[in-house]
Design a protein around this motif. Structure first.
Motif, mmCIF file in Angstrom:
data_model
loop_
_atom_site.group_PDB
_atom_site.id
_atom_site.type_symbol
_atom_site.label_atom_id
_atom_site.label_comp_id
_atom_site.label_asym_id
_atom_site.label_seq_id
_atom_site.Cartn_x
_atom_site.Cartn_y
_atom_site.Cartn_z
ATOM 1 N N GLY A 66 0.820 -1.205 0.000
ATOM 2 C CA GLY A 66 0.000 0.000 0.000
ATOM 3 C C GLY A 66 0.853 1.253 0.000
ATOM 4 N N GLU A 67 0.215 2.397 0.137
ATOM 5 C CA GLU A 67 0.909 3.676 0.153
ATOM 6 C C GLU A 67 0.978 4.214 1.585
ATOM 7 O OE1 GLU A 67 -0.471 6.505 -2.680
ATOM 8 O OE2 GLU A 67 -0.831 4.984 -4.222
ATOM 9 N N TYR A 68 2.178 4.672 1.987
ATOM 10 C CA TYR A 68 2.410 5.145 3.347
ATOM 11 C C TYR A 68 3.247 6.418 3.319
ATOM 12 C CZ TYR A 68 1.226 0.282 4.588
ATOM 13 O OH TYR A 68 0.612 -0.933 4.718
ATOM 14 N N LYS A 85 5.520 3.855 -1.689
ATOM 15 C CA LYS A 85 4.516 2.898 -2.144
ATOM 16 C C LYS A 85 5.107 1.497 -2.045
ATOM 17 C CE LYS A 85 1.866 3.945 -5.556
ATOM 18 N NZ LYS A 85 1.354 4.249 -6.918
ATOM 19 N N CYS A 92 10.382 -1.407 -2.197
ATOM 20 C CA CYS A 92 10.271 0.006 -2.553
ATOM 21 C C CYS A 92 11.615 0.675 -2.282
ATOM 22 C CB CYS A 92 9.171 0.677 -1.736
ATOM 23 S SG CYS A 92 9.134 2.472 -1.908
ATOM 24 N N GLY A 116 8.660 4.198 -10.240
ATOM 25 C CA GLY A 116 7.533 3.332 -9.940
ATOM 26 C C GLY A 116 7.176 2.351 -11.033
ATOM 27 N N LYS A 119 9.553 -2.788 -10.365
ATOM 28 C CA LYS A 119 9.602 -3.217 -8.979
ATOM 29 C C LYS A 119 10.699 -4.276 -8.846
ATOM 30 C CE LYS A 119 6.023 -0.757 -7.801
ATOM 31 N NZ LYS A 119 5.721 -0.151 -9.072
ATOM 32 N N THR A 131 -1.598 -0.589 -10.271
ATOM 33 C CA THR A 131 -2.200 -0.019 -9.077
ATOM 34 C C THR A 131 -3.678 0.254 -9.334
ATOM 35 O OG1 THR A 131 -1.697 2.256 -9.738
ATOM 36 C CG2 THR A 131 -0.005 1.054 -8.494
ATOM 37 N N ARG A 195 -4.469 -3.756 -6.157
ATOM 38 C CA ARG A 195 -3.259 -3.905 -6.958
ATOM 39 C C ARG A 195 -3.273 -5.280 -7.615
ATOM 40 N NH1 ARG A 195 -2.628 -3.900 -1.706
ATOM 41 N NH2 ARG A 195 -2.492 -1.638 -1.754
ATOM 42 N N ASP A 224 -6.492 0.315 3.261
ATOM 43 C CA ASP A 224 -6.168 1.017 2.009
ATOM 44 C C ASP A 224 -7.021 2.277 1.866
ATOM 45 O OD1 ASP A 224 -4.253 -0.833 1.027
ATOM 46 O OD2 ASP A 224 -5.867 -2.176 0.448
ATOM 47 N N ARG A 231 -4.033 10.536 3.374
ATOM 48 C CA ARG A 231 -3.148 11.282 2.484
ATOM 49 C C ARG A 231 -3.823 12.549 1.968
ATOM 50 N NH1 ARG A 231 -2.219 6.141 0.547
ATOM 51 N NH2 ARG A 231 -3.508 6.516 -1.282
#
Length: 237
Positions: A66-68, A85, A92, A116, A119, A131, A195, A224, A231
């Motif tokens: 996920g995105e943090y 991400k 990442c 991005g 990976k 995504t 994803r 999520d 955000r």
């Protein structure tokens, strides 16, 4: 009770895909490593962290995909809100982070990382990931099978609509939906997909033994959706 058990198992499976974040932290504009600093990610009541080593490098593992926001704490000061991400079963690259000791002097933070599109799977194997934002914009979003063909030139559909992986027989593949294995691809509403990844070789052991490949789909979880809301709230401030 049966419904509650099913929902609980789905919740656990939805959180089973994890990844890592790695990077290097240096002090200010120097090349001195920020040895002893703590790199951490806060997600609800959970905290994922790692110490910065002598060479300035850090690695935080077992983070749900996920995105943090990444935070660095050093000498009593904290640099916050560095976006990262975390891919499924991947790494990442946070790149080089210049830590400024006095936050009052901080005007801009530059994080060097990849764009991005690629990976790293266990540090070497490039894996393409779709995504939720990319799926939303795709004209093929109503078909998981069609989306899979856009991720690799080694995947195509036959006349019967089944996926074929180069070098394998028709239907010789694994489909993983939130950790549940199947040999048949089921469509999932595009708005529910968080994803998606496709393996055409070098499958991790947890996906089982197959001569074909694997299509891995993770649906959106409560976390999520909450992180996306968080955000947006941070952007307002």
């Amino acid at each position: 009770m049966i419904i509650a058990s099913i929902l609980a198992s789905q919740f656990v499976n939805a959180q089973s895909a994890t990844g890592e974040v790695v990077g290097t932290v240096q002090i200010g504009e120097s090349v001195d490593p920020a040895y002893g600093a703590v790199a951490f990610i806060v997600d609800q009541d959970r905290k994922y962290q790692a110490l910065v080593e002598v060479d300035g490098r850090f690695r935080i593992s077992a983070i749900p995909a996920g995105e943090y926001t990444l935070n660095i704490k050093f000498s009593g000061d904290t640099m916050s809100n560095l976006p990262v991400k975390i891919p499924m079963d991947g790494i990442c690259q946070a790149g080089l982070i210049k830590f400024t000791l006095d936050p009052k002097m901080l005007e801009a933070v530059t994080v060097k990382a990849n764009d991005g599109r690629m990976k790293l799977e266990y540090g070497s194997l490039p894996i393409k990931e779709l995504t939720s934002e990319e799926i939303e914009q795709s004209p093929l979003k109503f078909s998981v099978s069609d989306l899979a063909t856009t991720l690799s030139s080694e995947v195509r559909k036959d006349e019967d609509g089944q996926l074929m992986f180069r070098g394998a027989r028709k239907g010789d593949m694994i489909y993983m939906l939130d950790g549940v294995k199947s040999n048949e691809v089921y469509n999932v509403p595009s708005c529910a997909i968080g994803r998606m990844m496709v393996y055409t070789g070098g499958l991790p052991a947890k996906y089982g033994d197959t001569l074909g490949g694997a299509v891995v789909v993770e649906t959106k979880s409560y976390f999520d959706l909450y992180r996306a809301w968080e955000r947006e709230e941070l952007k307002k401030h």
